[in-house]
Design a protein around this motif. Structure first.
Motif, PDB file in Angstrom:
ATOM      1  N   UNK A 135       0.827  -1.211   0.000  1.00 29.24           N
ATOM      2  CA  UNK A 135       0.000   0.000   0.000  1.00 29.24           C
ATOM      3  C   UNK A 135       0.859   1.257   0.000  1.00 29.24           C
ATOM      4  N   UNK A 136       2.008   1.199   0.673  1.00 29.00           N
ATOM      5  CA  UNK A 136       2.932   2.342   0.635  1.00 29.00           C
ATOM      6  C   UNK A 136       3.414   2.585  -0.792  1.00 29.00           C
ATOM      7  N   UNK A 137       3.697   1.502  -1.504  1.00 26.54           N
ATOM      8  CA  UNK A 137       4.158   1.611  -2.894  1.00 26.54           C
ATOM      9  C   UNK A 137       3.107   2.284  -3.758  1.00 26.54           C
ATOM     10  N   UNK A 138       1.879   1.820  -3.669  1.00 24.35           N
ATOM     11  CA  UNK A 138       0.784   2.383  -4.467  1.00 24.35           C
ATOM     12  C   UNK A 138       0.570   3.852  -4.104  1.00 24.35           C
ATOM     13  N   UNK A 139       0.614   4.161  -2.817  1.00 24.25           N
ATOM     14  CA  UNK A 139       0.398   5.531  -2.360  1.00 24.25           C
ATOM     15  C   UNK A 139       1.521   6.440  -2.856  1.00 24.25           C
ATOM     16  N   UNK A 140       2.758   5.943  -2.832  1.00 22.20           N
ATOM     17  CA  UNK A 140       3.878   6.754  -3.347  1.00 22.20           C
ATOM     18  C   UNK A 140       3.706   7.026  -4.844  1.00 22.20           C
ATOM     19  N   UNK A 141       3.274   6.021  -5.598  1.00 25.71           N
ATOM     20  CA  UNK A 141       3.018   6.260  -7.022  1.00 25.71           C
ATOM     21  C   UNK A 141       1.942   7.327  -7.203  1.00 25.71           C
ATOM     22  N   UNK A 142       0.874   7.256  -6.411  1.00 33.28           N
ATOM     23  CA  UNK A 142      -0.194   8.259  -6.509  1.00 33.28           C
ATOM     24  C   UNK A 142       0.292   9.650  -6.112  1.00 33.28           C
ATOM     25  N   UNK A 143       1.113   9.728  -5.075  1.00 31.61           N
ATOM     26  CA  UNK A 143       1.686  11.025  -4.700  1.00 31.61           C
ATOM     27  C   UNK A 143       2.597  11.552  -5.807  1.00 31.61           C
ATOM     28  N   UNK A 144       3.304  10.656  -6.471  1.00 35.39           N
ATOM     29  CA  UNK A 144       4.131  11.058  -7.600  1.00 35.39           C
ATOM     30  C   UNK A 144       3.308  11.619  -8.742  1.00 35.39           C
ATOM     31  N   UNK A 162       9.925  16.159  -6.821  1.00 32.55           N
ATOM     32  CA  UNK A 162       9.153  15.389  -5.843  1.00 32.55           C
ATOM     33  C   UNK A 162       8.526  14.158  -6.502  1.00 32.55           C
ATOM     34  N   UNK A 163       7.998  14.332  -7.706  1.00 32.91           N
ATOM     35  CA  UNK A 163       7.394  13.207  -8.428  1.00 32.91           C
ATOM     36  C   UNK A 163       8.429  12.108  -8.661  1.00 32.91           C
ATOM     37  N   UNK A 164       9.599  12.491  -9.106  1.00 31.12           N
ATOM     38  CA  UNK A 164      10.650  11.509  -9.378  1.00 31.12           C
ATOM     39  C   UNK A 164      11.057  10.775  -8.092  1.00 31.12           C
ATOM     40  N   UNK A 165      11.122  11.501  -6.988  1.00 37.77           N
ATOM     41  CA  UNK A 165      11.468  10.867  -5.711  1.00 37.77           C
ATOM     42  C   UNK A 165      10.414   9.836  -5.298  1.00 37.77           C
ATOM     43  N   UNK A 166       9.139  10.199  -5.440  1.00 38.22           N
ATOM     44  CA  UNK A 166       8.071   9.260  -5.079  1.00 38.22           C
ATOM     45  C   UNK A 166       8.103   8.024  -5.982  1.00 38.22           C
ATOM     46  N   UNK A 167       8.256   8.241  -7.293  1.00 36.34           N
ATOM     47  CA  UNK A 167       8.278   7.106  -8.221  1.00 36.34           C
ATOM     48  C   UNK A 167       9.477   6.202  -7.960  1.00 36.34           C
ATOM     49  N   UNK A 168      10.639   6.808  -7.708  1.00 36.34           N
ATOM     50  CA  UNK A 168      11.845   6.014  -7.448  1.00 36.34           C
ATOM     51  C   UNK A 168      11.703   5.212  -6.156  1.00 36.34           C
ATOM     52  N   UNK A 169      11.128   5.828  -5.120  1.00 37.90           N
ATOM     53  CA  UNK A 169      10.908   5.104  -3.862  1.00 37.90           C
ATOM     54  C   UNK A 169       9.887   3.994  -4.063  1.00 37.90           C
ATOM     55  N   UNK A 170       8.846   4.257  -4.828  1.00 39.47           N
ATOM     56  CA  UNK A 170       7.847   3.225  -5.116  1.00 39.47           C
ATOM     57  C   UNK A 170       8.491   2.057  -5.852  1.00 39.47           C
ATOM     58  N   UNK A 171       9.369   2.362  -6.791  1.00 39.44           N
ATOM     59  CA  UNK A 171      10.053   1.309  -7.534  1.00 39.44           C
ATOM     60  C   UNK A 171      10.927   0.474  -6.604  1.00 39.44           C
TER      61      UNK A 171
END
Length: 172
Positions: free
Chosen positions: A100-109, A120-129
């Motif tokens: 769920x953290x992964x999905x939420x990070x993608x959505x925040x991205x 910020x988007x790149x950071x969220x997507x990279x963390x989600x990955x």
């Protein structure tokens, strides 16, 4: 609408888990409905969220916040969705729900990208990955790679974008 449970009837201190599920189910039905039902869906989500908080169910609370965010996103209210997702992310991290953290990070991205906050988007997507790779969640890996590809393409970083698009395709 006829046949739906009004969560106000359940907020008298006697709500049980099954009743909470019914409230949330009613809101999910509304979420996919017509635009004029958005206000009612918001009310159901908000009231069911209050029940989850009263019961101390942090996972349901985080999911409820996610539902409010999805409703805001359907109305293209990116700034309105952001605080719900930020709060949900903190709860998912507290309880250790990596998927769920992964999905939420993608959505925040996605929100950050839409609002022009590319870093910020790149950071969220990279963390989600990273999280998706850690949990071997191929669907979330594919999503993060694809979202990174879109972001990098928008930044004219075409070679990097192609790398992520190719990775997403190999996971399809």
């Amino acid at each position: 609408p006829e046949g739906l449970i009004d969560p106000a009837d359940l907020l008298d201190g006697h709500a049980q888990g099954g009743e909470v599920a019914l409230v949330a189910g009613a809101a999910v039905l509304l979420r996919s409905g017509q635009a004029h039902q958005a206000e009612l869906a918001h009310r159901y989500f908000t009231e069911s969220l209050a029940v989850y908080r009263r019961l101390g169910d942090r996972l349901a609370e985080a999911a409820g916040l996610g539902n409010l965010a999805v409703l805001a996103l359907r109305g293209c209210d990116y700034q309105g969705a952001h605080p719900y997702l930020t709060e949900a992310l903190a709860l998912f991290r507290q309880i250790g729900d990596l998927r769920s953290e992964t999905i939420t990070r993608n959505n925040l991205g996605v929100i950050a990208h839409q609002l022009g906050n590319e870093r910020e988007a790149e950071q969220h997507f990279a963390q989600a990955l990273r999280l998706a790779e850690q949990t071997a969640d191929q669907q979330s890996q594919r999503e993060a790679h694809s979202l990174l590809g879109h972001l990098l393409s928008d930044q004219a970083r075409c070679d990097d974008a192609r790398t992520h698009y190719a990775a997403a395709l190999t996971l399809a």
